[in-house]
Design a protein around this motif. Structure first.
Motif, mmCIF file in Angstrom:
data_model
loop_
_atom_site.group_PDB
_atom_site.id
_atom_site.type_symbol
_atom_site.label_atom_id
_atom_site.label_comp_id
_atom_site.label_asym_id
_atom_site.label_seq_id
_atom_site.Cartn_x
_atom_site.Cartn_y
_atom_site.Cartn_z
ATOM 1 N N GLY A 10 0.824 -1.214 0.000
ATOM 2 C CA GLY A 10 0.000 0.000 0.000
ATOM 3 C C GLY A 10 0.851 1.254 0.000
ATOM 4 O O GLY A 10 1.753 1.406 0.826
ATOM 5 N N LEU A 11 0.567 2.160 -0.930
ATOM 6 C CA LEU A 11 1.212 3.470 -0.924
ATOM 7 C C LEU A 11 0.315 4.414 -0.126
ATOM 8 O O LEU A 11 -0.905 4.238 -0.103
ATOM 9 C CB LEU A 11 1.365 4.016 -2.339
ATOM 10 N N GLU A 12 0.920 5.438 0.489
ATOM 11 C CA GLU A 12 0.061 6.333 1.269
ATOM 12 C C GLU A 12 -0.641 7.372 0.393
ATOM 13 O O GLU A 12 -1.527 8.069 0.855
ATOM 14 C CB GLU A 12 0.878 7.023 2.363
ATOM 15 N N PHE A 13 -0.217 7.468 -0.873
ATOM 16 C CA PHE A 13 -0.853 8.425 -1.781
ATOM 17 C C PHE A 13 -1.620 7.677 -2.864
ATOM 18 O O PHE A 13 -1.383 6.502 -3.113
ATOM 19 C CB PHE A 13 0.201 9.311 -2.473
ATOM 20 N N GLN A 14 -2.512 8.424 -3.526
ATOM 21 C CA GLN A 14 -3.190 7.835 -4.680
ATOM 22 C C GLN A 14 -2.183 7.683 -5.826
ATOM 23 O O GLN A 14 -1.186 8.395 -5.893
ATOM 24 C CB GLN A 14 -4.345 8.751 -5.108
ATOM 25 N N ALA A 15 -2.465 6.730 -6.711
ATOM 26 C CA ALA A 15 -1.489 6.451 -7.775
ATOM 27 C C ALA A 15 -2.189 5.851 -8.985
ATOM 28 O O ALA A 15 -3.193 5.156 -8.853
ATOM 29 C CB ALA A 15 -0.431 5.483 -7.265
ATOM 30 N N ARG A 16 -1.649 6.156 -10.171
ATOM 31 C CA ARG A 16 -2.180 5.536 -11.386
ATOM 32 C C ARG A 16 -1.091 5.170 -12.389
ATOM 33 O O ARG A 16 -1.387 4.669 -13.465
ATOM 34 C CB ARG A 16 -3.221 6.437 -12.051
ATOM 35 N N ALA A 17 0.177 5.440 -12.051
ATOM 36 C CA ALA A 17 1.263 5.192 -13.004
ATOM 37 C C ALA A 17 2.106 4.009 -12.530
ATOM 38 O O ALA A 17 2.584 3.998 -11.400
ATOM 39 C CB ALA A 17 2.140 6.434 -13.141
ATOM 40 N N LEU A 18 2.281 3.026 -13.417
ATOM 41 C CA LEU A 18 3.026 1.814 -13.080
ATOM 42 C C LEU A 18 3.825 1.369 -14.295
ATOM 43 O O LEU A 18 3.345 1.442 -15.427
ATOM 44 C CB LEU A 18 2.026 0.704 -12.692
#
Length: 387
Positions: A10-18
């Protein structure tokens, strides 16, 4: 035979790039970019320890802005590109840049895993991939299997081919292609084909898919209304040069033979919301991953349109010969396409899915709430493909 359980980070921030770290073929490593408006954004370097089923992470700062897309150099493990948003003169501008990881980013990571999170190092900016005339980069594509010296950026209605010089610290535009037509046309995504000496590009804008010849920067095919709504992502079959997969907001995944674009070769309708990502397995092209904002990731076994329709490699000539002599031999019948597995570890829109560049049976998916899940192809299917 138990399949391995998924591993969740789990990252603490939102994310959409992988992205997978393409140049790394020994360690299983993925890069994740965050989207935070309040805090400094980060690139999380995720190392997966296959034997112990655990994740080791390192964090690097990406202070330029929230990350919408990242891509790793195929030649240099330390180099990557990002497309990010920043505010200038109270306007939001989308930019693209090439970055280098600090040389010692992984030196102390495994001794004190928390240390890198508390005082992370910062990415080094190598060069920008935009100028005053071309802004709003949607994505950056590296030349597949290239030497890390050519990239394409898609910005508004322009496809720009850049040459990177001086260890990627200088970028010059070598040629451009422009999307022409009524209204404000805008590229949403694209894919650089690994075939034809890397001279072809496929792009998506609105509901249309276009093919381009990079030597002349001219259009070579056009699939209008490829999807009922916006086309979100594209991917080329790594083993069959004319086959292209697409997905979009009509909840469908379509497979095309670009020599005849009147009709798709195959359509998948397994998702119940927009499909954001479609990815062919790099080695076994019958395995296709799709990620959707229905919070699900689906692994499909598309054998009938793969390079192994009979469970073993065949070339196109063999296929056409096979149609002439109808043998009763059951082993010669193509295998059936099927959904192998539906993965439901996410609780938010799954924006990205990527195969590992080091292990062909392993993949990662990322949902907007910052959850990264690492899964494997079920063992039974793996052995059926291998044996």
């Amino acid at each position: 035979m138990e399949d391995d359980a998924p591993v969740i980070y789990g990252l603490e921030f939102q994310a959409r790039a992988l992205t997978a770290q393409t140049a790394e073929t020994d360690a299983i490593r993925f890069l994740v970019g965050t989207q935070s408006l309040k805090f400094d954004n980060q690139i999380h370097i995720i190392d997966f320890d296959d034997e112990n089923n655990i994740i080791n992470k390192n964090v690097l700062l990406h202070q330029a802005g929230e990350i919408w897309h990242i891509a790793a150099s195929p030649a240099d493990k330390a180099v990557l590109t990002s497309c990010y948003n920043k505010t200038s003169d109270s306007r939001v501008v989308s930019c693209a840049a090439v970055w280098r990881m600090p040389s010692n980013w992984d030196s102390e990571s495994h001794e004190s895993p928390d240390d890198s999170a508390h005082n992370p190092q910062t990415l080094e900016l190598l060069c920008h991939l935009d100028d005053s005339a071309h802004r709003n980069a949607a994505c950056v594509l590296w030349e597949p299997m290239g030497d890390g010296k050519r990239v394409i950026s898609l910005a508004d209605n322009h496809a720009l081919l850049w040459d990177l010089q001086e260890s990627s610290t200088q970028a010059t535009v070598s040629s451009t292609a422009t999307l022409e037509g009524k209204g404000q046309l805008k590229f949403t995504s694209g894919k650089w084909s690994p075939h034809h000496n890397c001279s072809q590009l496929a792009t998506a804008n609105d509901t249309t898919i276009r093919g381009w010849d990079l030597r002349t920067m001219s259009q070579i095919y056009c699939i209008e209304n490829a999807h009922g709504q916006l086309v979100r992502d594209l991917d080329f079959n790594p083993n069959r040069q004319y086959y292209l997969a697409s997905c979009g907001d009509d909840c469908k995944v379509k497979f095309w033979d670009v020599r005849n674009v009147q009709e798709p070769v195959k359509v998948l309708e397994e998702h119940s919301h927009w499909v954001w990502s479609v990815r062919y397995n790099h080695s076994h092209d019958q395995l296709v991953l799709t990620a959707s904002s229905d919070s699900r990731l689906i692994l499909s076994n598309m054998v009938s349109i793969s390079s192994e329709p009979f469970g073993h490699l065949v070339d196109d000539e063999e296929l056409s010969e096979g149609e002439d002599n109808h043998q009763e031999d059951k082993s010669k019948e193509p295998l059936k396409d099927s959904v192998v597995s539906t993965y439901e570890e996410h609780e938010d829109s799954v924006y990205a899915a990527e195969w590992s560049s080091a292990d062909p049976w392993l993949f990662a998916s990322l949902s907007y709430d910052g959850r990264l899940v690492i899964n494997r192809v079920p063992r039974a299917l793996k052995y059926r493909i291998l044996l």
